[in-house]
Design an enzyme around this catalytic site. Structure first.
Site, PDB file in Angstrom:
ATOM      1  N   PHE A 194       5.446  91.902  29.176  1.00  0.00           N
ATOM      2  CA  PHE A 194       5.510  90.687  29.980  1.00  0.00           C
ATOM      3  C   PHE A 194       6.762  90.721  30.850  1.00  0.00           C
ATOM      4  CE2 PHE A 194       2.942  86.699  28.685  1.00  0.00           C
ATOM      5  CZ  PHE A 194       1.756  87.399  28.778  1.00  0.00           C
ATOM      6  N   GLN A 228      10.448  74.966  34.828  1.00  0.00           N
ATOM      7  CA  GLN A 228       9.940  76.272  35.265  1.00  0.00           C
ATOM      8  C   GLN A 228       8.676  76.140  36.115  1.00  0.00           C
ATOM      9  OE1 GLN A 228       7.996  79.280  32.440  1.00  0.00           O
ATOM     10  NE2 GLN A 228       9.898  80.305  32.957  1.00  0.00           N
ATOM     11  N   HIS A 234       5.568  78.402  37.308  1.00  0.00           N
ATOM     12  CA  HIS A 234       4.882  79.671  37.032  1.00  0.00           C
ATOM     13  C   HIS A 234       4.426  80.281  38.356  1.00  0.00           C
ATOM     14  CE1 HIS A 234       2.178  82.619  35.319  1.00  0.00           C
ATOM     15  NE2 HIS A 234       2.615  82.306  34.123  1.00  0.00           N
ATOM     16  N   LEU A 266      -3.397  77.605  35.709  1.00  0.00           N
ATOM     17  CA  LEU A 266      -2.682  78.825  35.338  1.00  0.00           C
ATOM     18  C   LEU A 266      -3.546  80.082  35.402  1.00  0.00           C
ATOM     19  CD1 LEU A 266      -0.102  80.134  34.117  1.00  0.00           C
ATOM     20  CD2 LEU A 266      -1.047  79.618  31.849  1.00  0.00           C
ATOM     21  N   GLU A 289       0.295  85.163  32.877  1.00  0.00           N
ATOM     22  CA  GLU A 289       1.183  86.300  33.131  1.00  0.00           C
ATOM     23  C   GLU A 289       0.538  87.604  32.666  1.00  0.00           C
ATOM     24  OE1 GLU A 289       5.250  85.390  32.833  1.00  0.00           O
ATOM     25  OE2 GLU A 289       5.796  87.309  31.945  1.00  0.00           O
ATOM     26  N   ARG A 318       9.833  84.914  35.710  1.00  0.00           N
ATOM     27  CA  ARG A 318       9.033  83.924  36.427  1.00  0.00           C
ATOM     28  C   ARG A 318       9.820  83.226  37.531  1.00  0.00           C
ATOM     29  NH1 ARG A 318       5.889  81.198  31.231  1.00  0.00           N
ATOM     30  NH2 ARG A 318       4.456  82.953  30.896  1.00  0.00           N
ATOM     31  N   HIS A 330       5.221  74.479  35.369  1.00  0.00           N
ATOM     32  CA  HIS A 330       4.631  75.064  34.166  1.00  0.00           C
ATOM     33  C   HIS A 330       5.290  74.649  32.870  1.00  0.00           C
ATOM     34  CE1 HIS A 330       2.408  77.953  31.818  1.00  0.00           C
ATOM     35  NE2 HIS A 330       3.500  78.593  31.433  1.00  0.00           N
ATOM     36  N   ARG A 337      12.495  80.442  30.990  1.00  0.00           N
ATOM     37  CA  ARG A 337      11.848  80.962  29.782  1.00  0.00           C
ATOM     38  C   ARG A 337      11.084  82.241  30.100  1.00  0.00           C
ATOM     39  NH1 ARG A 337       6.887  80.807  27.897  1.00  0.00           N
ATOM     40  NH2 ARG A 337       6.083  79.095  29.187  1.00  0.00           N
TER      41      ARG A 337
END
Length: 570
Positions: A117, A231, A233, A243, A246, A277, A345, A382
């Site tokens: 990730f 955050q 995304h 969404l 990821e 991100r 997000h 994050r």
């Protein structure tokens, strides 16, 4: 009056894990209160995976690497003692839920499969196709039922009840009947999720992510920590903000602008699409602002291309996002690239947790976990896969902390504070429903979202945020005379929306206050008027506390143990 030893508020992964831990202990009455059916929380929308060092995909991966990736990903705003604890517990948490029955995807050896990730130095994200949160949530629900946790569904949290000696319980709206009910408890775990619906018109969050627990704790004078850290995304669907996991980039997806360039080479030449991100979101918005996107204004976007992965891999690893792209964007990623744009997000900030080993807060008997809480391990950004690990590790900690507290508690709280708070809310809701006119809830909510997106979004400036602060204050004043629009009692969702809007306004005001006063750029908080990170003055957490009607600002130093702040490069 319903009474519990431990009452958990919120039915996401953190709440379920806390309730399971308390329920499995035996001898305690444990309730789980939620405003929805328990398996419909935001955790069920988490797609990509859960991080932990198992070494299945890369035997050279270590806990130390996970710690450093998380510290660096947070842009050094995460507390390093908490991060070390978290990373040290994550693998055990994954093996535990594997034992409970989570159907993880497997590699050729039959081990839990892992993929890479954003911002990671090794592939350590365990997954179940692209439905990881969904399967974890259902497994936790089964285990909670098995261990005797009593489910209190269709209950909207209104407030905590506190008397001179401490926490007494909570007050809730019974959505089925429209009545305000007290629930007595020795210990309460707040795990109500985030506040992404501040950005109502463009967020990956469910409609229920309305800061309910954050606002209730805030009204009880518990600080909100780092509320300005929100955050975005990178890959929300262009039209809706839904969404695209990821996992789509983890499996090898490319991002293209209107010139056909993989533009991440300009921003993160080493990690490319698998940068963190915050950096990828800022890169996409920069491409759009400089004319290299498709479309215009709020309809602008770039492209996420998965076609080179091939039909078989997309169907095996990414079936969920394919379904979403077809349903909401009318694009089959096997055949065409997906229009995407960043979408709100995750709330890194939240209820100030003062003891990460128990989830404890400044109020004895009150614990917090999950997105509602700020431990802080995520700091200013994050990493993908760390949120599901967060809710499993710290949900369990909060369950242990609450159970220990309840078992040790000899005080039998009186009913006075609970009944007074119940009467206060009954009168307030009755007055709101009786108003014949006034601004509509939806109108206030939409203008809040517009102000937050345009003035406190991915790019921020002091003057614009001052404008946003004035708008939020004006909307809060309107809220005091707004119309619910429905005076019925049974399943009155308009009344629920009214309560939720009050919570969102409180959280938004705290977020804007924190953002205005953090005159630096760090992680997701990108200030164009202060573009540099300022470790001299801002290596510290923002704390916003309610004192009377005033929002008071203070700070607490970040815990730095091993890793001294350094420039982030990807």
């Amino acid at each position: 009056m319903q009474t519990f030893d431990v009452l958990v508020i919120g039915s996401g992964g953190a709440g379920m894990r806390a309730a399971l831990e308390a329920g499995a202990r035996g001898g305690l009455s444990v309730g789980l209160m939620t405003k929805m059916f328990p398996t419909r929380s935001a955790t069920g929308m988490a797609q990509g995976g859960i991080n932990g060092v198992l070494g299945n995909a890369d035997p050279t991966d270590t806990v130390d690497k996970h710690i450093f990736d998380t510290v660096k990903g947070s842009d050094y705003l995460g507390d390093q003692d908490a991060i070390a604890f978290f990373c040290g517990q994550a693998a055990a948490a994954i093996r535990e839920i594997d034992y409970y029955g989570v159907p993880f995807s497997r590699d050729a050896k039959g081990q839990i499969a892992q993929r890479n990730f954003g911002g990671q130095s090794a592939p350590r994200t365990c997954f179940s196709a692209d439905k990881t949160g969904h399967v974890i949530l259902h497994t936790m629900y089964e285990q909670c039922l098995k261990h005797g946790v009593k489910m209190l569904t269709d209950r909207q949290l209104l407030d905590l009840a506190v008397d001179g000696d401490g926490l007494c319980g909570v007050v809730a709206l019974d959505i089925r009947t429209g009545t305000v009910v007290p629930v007595k408890a020795k210990a309460v775990v707040v795990a109500t999720g985030g506040a992404g619906r501040m950005y109502w018109s463009r967020t990956t969050n469910p409609f229920t992510s309305t800061a309910d627990g954050m606002a209730a704790c805030f009204r009880a004078s518990i600080p909100l920590k780092d509320p300005e850290m929100v955050q975005f995304h990178p890959t929300g669907l262009a039209g809706t903000g839904i969404l695209m996991s990821e996992a789509s980039r983890a499996e090898g997806g490319y991002l293209y602008n209107n010139a056909g360039e993989r533009f991440m080479a300009r921003y993160a030449p080493e990690k490319m699409e698998l940068a963190t991100r915050d950096l990828v979101s800022q890169a996409i918005e920069t491409e759009i602002r400089e004319g290299r996107g498709f479309g215009e204004g709020m309809n602008a976007y770039v492209l996420l291309d998965l076609r080179h992965l091939g039909r078989e891999k997309i169907l095996e690893r990414l079936p969920g996002i394919r379904d979403l792209a077809i349903t909401f964007e009318q694009v089959d990623p096997i055949e065409a690239p997906i229009p995407i744009r960043p979408s709100c997000h995750y709330t890194m900030g939240g209820v100030d947790v003062t003891n990460f080993r128990t989830g404890g807060t400044a109020l004895a008997g009150l614990f917090a976990a999950g997105e509602a809480a700020c431990v802080s391990i995520h700091g200013a950004n994050r990493l993908g896969g760390n949120s599901l690990a967060d809710i499993m590790v710290f949900g369990k900690c909060a369950g242990v902390g609450a159970a220990d507290y309840a078992q040790a508690q000899s005080r039998e709280a009186g009913d006075g504070a609970l009944m007074a708070k119940t009467a206060e809310w009954e009168a307030r809701l009755a007055a709101a429903m009786a108003r014949g006119g006034g601004p509509a809830v939806a109108s206030i909510r939409d203008r809040l979202a517009e102000a937050m997106w345009n003035k406190v979004g991915i790019f921020r400036r002091g003057a614009e945020m001052e404008e946003a602060a004035a708008i939020v204050d004006g909307l809060a004043a309107e809220y005091e005379r707004c119309a619910v629009g429905d005076d019925s009692r049974v399943f009155n969702t308009a009344l629920v929306n009214y309560v939720e809007l009050g919570n969102l306004l409180a959280m938004a005001k705290a977020a804007v206050l924190g953002a205005i006063n953090r005159t630096e750029s760090r992680g997701c908080h990108l200030r164009e008027d202060y573009p540099a990170r300022d470790d001299v003055n801002f290596l510290k957490h923002t704390l916003v506390t309610l004192a009377g009607a005033q929002y008071e600002l203070s700070y607490r130093p970040v815990v730095v143990t091993e890793h001294q702040p350094a420039e982030r490069r990807y």
